[in-house]
Design a protein around this motif. Structure first.
Motif, PDB file in Angstrom:
ATOM      1  N   UNK A  32      18.424   8.419  -5.243  1.00 37.67           N
ATOM      2  CA  UNK A  32      17.209   6.928  -4.760  1.00 37.67           C
ATOM      3  C   UNK A  32      17.452   5.909  -4.984  1.00 37.67           C
ATOM      4  N   UNK A  33      17.111   5.414  -4.006  1.00 34.28           N
ATOM      5  CA  UNK A  33      16.919   3.349  -4.852  1.00 34.28           C
ATOM      6  C   UNK A  33      15.625   3.141  -5.494  1.00 34.28           C
ATOM      7  N   UNK A  34      14.838   3.058  -5.547  1.00 34.88           N
ATOM      8  CA  UNK A  34      13.522   2.759  -6.539  1.00 34.88           C
ATOM      9  C   UNK A  34      12.416   4.491  -6.719  1.00 34.88           C
ATOM     10  N   UNK A  35      12.217   4.299  -8.224  1.00 39.17           N
ATOM     11  CA  UNK A  35      11.157   4.936  -8.241  1.00 39.17           C
ATOM     12  C   UNK A  35       9.640   4.431  -8.056  1.00 39.17           C
ATOM     13  N   UNK A  36       8.535   4.792  -6.612  1.00 42.57           N
ATOM     14  CA  UNK A  36       7.761   3.883  -7.227  1.00 42.57           C
ATOM     15  C   UNK A  36       6.191   4.688  -7.878  1.00 42.57           C
ATOM     16  N   UNK A  37       6.093   5.573  -7.748  1.00 43.86           N
ATOM     17  CA  UNK A  37       4.877   6.178  -8.647  1.00 43.86           C
ATOM     18  C   UNK A  37       4.947   7.623  -8.464  1.00 43.86           C
ATOM     19  N   UNK A  38       4.116   8.496  -8.533  1.00 46.20           N
ATOM     20  CA  UNK A  38       4.293   9.994  -8.869  1.00 46.20           C
ATOM     21  C   UNK A  38       2.970  10.360  -8.134  1.00 46.20           C
ATOM     22  N   UNK A  59       6.603  -4.608  -0.803  1.00 46.74           N
ATOM     23  CA  UNK A  59       7.792  -4.663  -0.994  1.00 46.74           C
ATOM     24  C   UNK A  59       8.454  -4.294   0.289  1.00 46.74           C
ATOM     25  N   UNK A  60       8.899  -2.876  -0.048  1.00 44.82           N
ATOM     26  CA  UNK A  60       9.505  -2.268   0.970  1.00 44.82           C
ATOM     27  C   UNK A  60       9.310  -1.819   2.060  1.00 44.82           C
ATOM     28  N   UNK A  61       7.504  -2.066   1.827  1.00 41.72           N
ATOM     29  CA  UNK A  61       7.050  -1.885   3.568  1.00 41.72           C
ATOM     30  C   UNK A  61       7.261  -3.553   3.984  1.00 41.72           C
ATOM     31  N   UNK A  62       7.550  -3.801   4.305  1.00 44.15           N
ATOM     32  CA  UNK A  62       7.792  -5.779   4.583  1.00 44.15           C
ATOM     33  C   UNK A  62       9.410  -6.029   4.582  1.00 44.15           C
ATOM     34  N   UNK A  63      10.068  -5.235   3.778  1.00 45.70           N
ATOM     35  CA  UNK A  63      11.589  -5.135   4.595  1.00 45.70           C
ATOM     36  C   UNK A  63      11.944  -4.139   5.578  1.00 45.70           C
ATOM     37  N   UNK A  64      11.573  -3.454   5.605  1.00 40.78           N
ATOM     38  CA  UNK A  64      11.377  -1.908   6.711  1.00 40.78           C
ATOM     39  C   UNK A  64      11.491  -1.332   6.051  1.00 40.78           C
ATOM     40  N   UNK A  65      10.834  -0.057   4.915  1.00 37.16           N
ATOM     41  CA  UNK A  65      11.096   1.192   4.419  1.00 37.16           C
ATOM     42  C   UNK A  65       9.317   2.055   5.113  1.00 37.16           C
ATOM     43  N   UNK A  66       9.870   2.955   5.991  1.00 32.53           N
ATOM     44  CA  UNK A  66       9.007   3.880   6.587  1.00 32.53           C
ATOM     45  C   UNK A  66       8.403   4.705   5.444  1.00 32.53           C
ATOM     46  N   UNK A  67       7.075   5.064   5.722  1.00 32.15           N
ATOM     47  CA  UNK A  67       6.867   5.845   4.450  1.00 32.15           C
ATOM     48  C   UNK A  67       6.684   7.427   5.599  1.00 32.15           C
ATOM     49  N   UNK A  68       6.569   8.186   4.704  1.00 29.21           N
ATOM     50  CA  UNK A  68       6.962  10.262   5.444  1.00 29.21           C
ATOM     51  C   UNK A  68       5.365  10.568   5.711  1.00 29.21           C
ATOM     52  N   UNK A  69       5.726  10.932   6.940  1.00 28.25           N
ATOM     53  CA  UNK A  69       3.512  11.048   7.407  1.00 28.25           C
ATOM     54  C   UNK A  69       3.177  11.703   6.394  1.00 28.25           C
ATOM     55  N   UNK A  70       3.844  12.409   5.642  1.00 21.17           N
ATOM     56  CA  UNK A  70       2.685  12.706   3.490  1.00 21.17           C
ATOM     57  C   UNK A  70       2.650  11.836   2.809  1.00 21.17           C
ATOM     58  N   UNK A  71       3.680  10.508   2.663  1.00 20.70           N
ATOM     59  CA  UNK A  71       3.357  10.320   1.650  1.00 20.70           C
ATOM     60  C   UNK A  71       2.146   8.913   2.464  1.00 20.70           C
TER      61      UNK A  71
END
Length: 89
Positions: A32-38, A59-71
């Motif tokens: 993985x690239x980075x751990x954001x939490x738990x 930050x990650x959402x700002x650069x285009x990362x998409x969260x999974x439905x569960x997250x």
């Protein structure tokens, strides 16, 4: 594509999930690239169930990362109690 998803840890029948930023092509518990939490689904009353670094998530959402439905569901559930507590104060 970069996704924000859960990576499973913990023992058999005692799940513990890290919220990570990873390439979509990499396996669930792989690199993985980075751990954001738990997220700890079996947390008792005194234990923390969900922790997320909001600044890094933004930050990650700002650069285009998409969260999974569960997250997405966990983040909505995690912000509702905090908002209700702030409104009550």
């Amino acid at each position: 594509m970069v996704v924000i998803r859960l990576s499973r840890g913990g023992a058999k029948a005692r799940p513990f999930y890290n919220i990570v930023v990873a390439d979509k092509r990499v396996r669930r518990d792989g690199r993985f690239i980075e751990r954001l939490g738990f997220f700890n689904p079996l947390a008792k009353d005194g234990e923390e169930k969900l922790r997320v670094a909001q600044d890094r998530l933004t930050y990650w959402r700002g650069v285009g990362a998409q969260a999974s439905p569960t997250v997405e569901r966990l983040l909505k559930q995690g912000t509702l109690p905090a908002t209700a507590a702030a409104a009550a104060a």
